[in-house]
Design a protein around this motif. Structure first.
Motif, PDB file in Angstrom:
ATOM      1  N   UNK A  93       0.711  -1.200  -0.088  1.00 13.98           N
ATOM      2  CA  UNK A  93      -0.203  -0.088   0.285  1.00 13.98           C
ATOM      3  C   UNK A  93       0.569   1.165  -0.526  1.00 13.98           C
ATOM      4  N   UNK A  94       1.930   1.367   0.266  1.00 13.98           N
ATOM      5  CA  UNK A  94       3.007   2.734   0.292  1.00 13.98           C
ATOM      6  C   UNK A  94       2.961   3.107  -0.635  1.00 13.98           C
ATOM      7  N   UNK A  95       2.903   3.283  -2.082  1.00  9.84           N
ATOM      8  CA  UNK A  95       3.241   3.594  -3.251  1.00  9.84           C
ATOM      9  C   UNK A  95       1.518   4.596  -3.217  1.00  9.84           C
ATOM     10  N   UNK A  96       0.314   3.675  -2.921  1.00 10.12           N
ATOM     11  CA  UNK A  96      -0.715   4.683  -3.165  1.00 10.12           C
ATOM     12  C   UNK A  96      -0.571   5.369  -2.544  1.00 10.12           C
ATOM     13  N   UNK A  97      -0.591   4.907  -0.755  1.00  6.77           N
ATOM     14  CA  UNK A  97      -0.635   5.875   0.362  1.00  6.77           C
ATOM     15  C   UNK A  97       0.383   7.520   0.222  1.00  6.77           C
ATOM     16  N   UNK A  98       1.474   7.002  -1.038  1.00 11.58           N
ATOM     17  CA  UNK A  98       1.424   8.271  -1.073  1.00 11.58           C
ATOM     18  C   UNK A  98       1.592   8.951  -2.079  1.00 11.58           C
ATOM     19  N   UNK A  99       0.929   8.394  -3.467  1.00 13.35           N
ATOM     20  CA  UNK A  99       0.636   9.036  -4.941  1.00 13.35           C
ATOM     21  C   UNK A  99      -0.743   8.873  -4.990  1.00 13.35           C
ATOM     22  N   UNK A 100      -1.582   8.243  -4.665  1.00 12.87           N
ATOM     23  CA  UNK A 100      -2.677   7.707  -4.936  1.00 12.87           C
ATOM     24  C   UNK A 100      -4.135   7.618  -4.112  1.00 12.87           C
ATOM     25  N   UNK A 101      -4.211   8.654  -2.782  1.00 12.32           N
ATOM     26  CA  UNK A 101      -5.216   8.520  -2.470  1.00 12.32           C
ATOM     27  C   UNK A 101      -6.448   8.965  -2.794  1.00 12.32           C
ATOM     28  N   UNK A 102      -7.736   7.958  -2.233  1.00 13.57           N
ATOM     29  CA  UNK A 102      -8.928   8.423  -2.932  1.00 13.57           C
ATOM     30  C   UNK A 102     -10.288   9.049  -2.052  1.00 13.57           C
ATOM     31  N   UNK A 103     -11.010   9.193  -2.503  1.00 10.05           N
ATOM     32  CA  UNK A 103     -12.368   9.061  -1.726  1.00 10.05           C
ATOM     33  C   UNK A 103     -13.386   8.351  -2.400  1.00 10.05           C
ATOM     34  N   UNK A 104     -14.680   6.873  -1.471  1.00  3.75           N
ATOM     35  CA  UNK A 104     -14.773   6.074  -1.736  1.00  3.75           C
ATOM     36  C   UNK A 104     -16.896   6.990  -1.715  1.00  3.75           C
ATOM     37  N   UNK A 105     -17.217   7.423  -2.259  1.00  4.36           N
ATOM     38  CA  UNK A 105     -18.285   7.524  -2.074  1.00  4.36           C
ATOM     39  C   UNK A 105     -19.445   6.246  -1.884  1.00  4.36           C
ATOM     40  N   UNK A 106     -20.052   6.649  -0.443  1.00  2.00           N
ATOM     41  CA  UNK A 106     -20.678   5.554   0.150  1.00  2.00           C
ATOM     42  C   UNK A 106     -22.032   6.313   0.890  1.00  2.00           C
ATOM     43  N   UNK A 107     -23.339   5.620   0.886  1.00  2.00           N
ATOM     44  CA  UNK A 107     -24.746   5.598   1.549  1.00  2.00           C
ATOM     45  C   UNK A 107     -24.371   4.918   3.141  1.00  2.00           C
ATOM     46  N   UNK A 108     -23.310   4.411   2.720  1.00  2.00           N
ATOM     47  CA  UNK A 108     -23.735   3.094   4.290  1.00  2.00           C
ATOM     48  C   UNK A 108     -23.038   2.351   3.722  1.00  2.00           C
ATOM     49  N   UNK A 109     -22.498   1.572   4.615  1.00  2.00           N
ATOM     50  CA  UNK A 109     -21.247  -0.475   4.737  1.00  2.00           C
ATOM     51  C   UNK A 109     -22.587  -1.185   5.842  1.00  2.00           C
ATOM     52  N   UNK A 110     -21.804  -2.335   5.319  1.00  2.00           N
ATOM     53  CA  UNK A 110     -22.848  -3.822   6.223  1.00  2.00           C
ATOM     54  C   UNK A 110     -21.377  -4.408   6.877  1.00  2.00           C
ATOM     55  N   UNK A 119     -19.089 -18.493  11.929  1.00  2.00           N
ATOM     56  CA  UNK A 119     -19.900 -18.040  10.705  1.00  2.00           C
ATOM     57  C   UNK A 119     -20.161 -16.400  11.484  1.00  2.00           C
ATOM     58  N   UNK A 120     -20.630 -16.456   9.960  1.00  2.00           N
ATOM     59  CA  UNK A 120     -21.247 -14.949  10.595  1.00  2.00           C
ATOM     60  C   UNK A 120     -22.111 -14.570  11.228  1.00  2.00           C
ATOM     61  N   UNK A 121     -22.694 -13.800  11.569  1.00  2.00           N
ATOM     62  CA  UNK A 121     -23.503 -13.834  12.327  1.00  2.00           C
ATOM     63  C   UNK A 121     -24.346 -12.599  11.976  1.00  2.00           C
ATOM     64  N   UNK A 122     -25.326 -11.207  13.347  1.00  2.00           N
ATOM     65  CA  UNK A 122     -26.285 -10.941  12.856  1.00  2.00           C
ATOM     66  C   UNK A 122     -25.826 -10.175  12.065  1.00  2.00           C
ATOM     67  N   UNK A 123     -26.435  -9.570  10.509  1.00  2.00           N
ATOM     68  CA  UNK A 123     -25.976  -7.962   9.983  1.00  2.00           C
ATOM     69  C   UNK A 123     -25.705  -7.521  10.431  1.00  2.00           C
ATOM     70  N   UNK A 124     -25.622  -5.793   9.880  1.00  2.00           N
ATOM     71  CA  UNK A 124     -26.134  -4.911  10.543  1.00  2.00           C
ATOM     72  C   UNK A 124     -25.913  -4.156   9.102  1.00  2.00           C
ATOM     73  N   UNK A 125     -27.207  -2.725   9.063  1.00  2.00           N
ATOM     74  CA  UNK A 125     -26.698  -1.927   7.643  1.00  2.00           C
ATOM     75  C   UNK A 125     -26.519  -0.194   8.757  1.00  2.00           C
TER      76      UNK A 125
END
Length: 254
Positions: A93-110, A119-125
């Motif tokens: 990641x070090x090259x991207x951290x120095x030269x290609x930082x970005x923004x990721x638009x989102x409404x939220x995550x799970x 095992x996967x437990x209860x999912x949350x939005x």
């Protein structure tokens, strides 16, 4: 960690958040998963004289960063998240951290509540309590395939979860506040150490977590119904085969 997220805002709303002139039309996406294309914004060429928009450009990248030095992608792990604490010094990641930082638009995550059985437990939005869009901290790397073609790839930076959601999972995406967009994206003048203070948990009460059904577990489920409030019940107990002549009314330890 962040293994699924959603972007359900309109292109105009997304462009307004990121400070972009415009975006091509795209549908609402309710279940974005690794290896799929995701929208990211980076610092672009210097803006034209008289423009009041930031010098930013949008691009679609494959969610799963591949460093330029990788020889065999088939044997390389899928890097869809990057731990912010060590990203600046990690080979992947070090090259991207120095030269290609970005923004990721989102409404939220799970996120899935951690369980001790693997095992996967209860999912949350998990979404902003006040609604609207957020921008996660992202990294972009362009990978040149052996055949000569190039592929833009990316990852989302994560940090320790804040107290509001730490009971669900101990990691969450790094949220970059709009007033910090310019600093985060400025890879010309600012090195990773200059923006390290932005890699912090979200403010208290920033997120709210809504329990949803396990429809989100399947990548094929892409409709808005996966965000409906719901509870995943316990797995039914396996029916034990009785021996001939056994009495249903008798309790047993075996």
């Amino acid at each position: 960690m962040c293994g699924r997220f959603a972007l359900t805002a309109t292109p105009d709303q997304t462009a307004a958040l990121l400070g972009l002139a415009e975006l091509e039309q795209f549908p609402a996406r309710y279940n974005i998963a690794p290896t799929q294309p995701v929208l990211m914004a980076l610092s672009g060429p210097p803006r034209m004289p008289g423009s009041n928009l930031p010098d930013r450009q949008a691009m679609l990248v494959r969610w799963g960063l591949i460093p330029a030095w990788v020889k065999d992608t088939g044997e390389f792990p899928l890097l869809f998240n990057a731990r912010s604490e060590g990203a600046a010094g990690k080979a992947s990641f070090k090259a991207a951290m120095r030269h290609r930082r970005a923004l990721v638009p989102a409404s939220g995550f799970y996120e899935w509540q951690q369980s001790g059985n693997g095992k996967k437990g209860q999912p949350y939005w998990i979404r902003p309590r006040n609604g609207g869009l957020v921008a996660f901290a992202g990294l972009v790397e362009t990978y040149a395939e052996p055949g000569g073609s190039e592929m833009d790839t990316g990852a989302i930076l994560t940090v320790n979860a804040n107290a509001d959601i730490a009971h669900i999972h101990d990691r969450s995406p790094v949220v970059i506040a709009p007033e910090d967009f310019a600093r985060w994206l400025d890879c010309r003048a600012l090195e990773p150490r200059d923006v390290a203070d932005l890699l912090r948990p979200a403010q208290p009460d920033f997120f709210e977590a809504v329990p949803v059904s396990d429809l989100v577990n399947k990548v094929a489920n892409t409709g808005p119904e996966i965000q409906d409030r719901g509870i995943v019940g316990p797995e039914p107990e396996k029916v034990r085969r009785q021996k001939p002549g056994a009495d249903d009314s008798q309790m047993t330890l075996f």
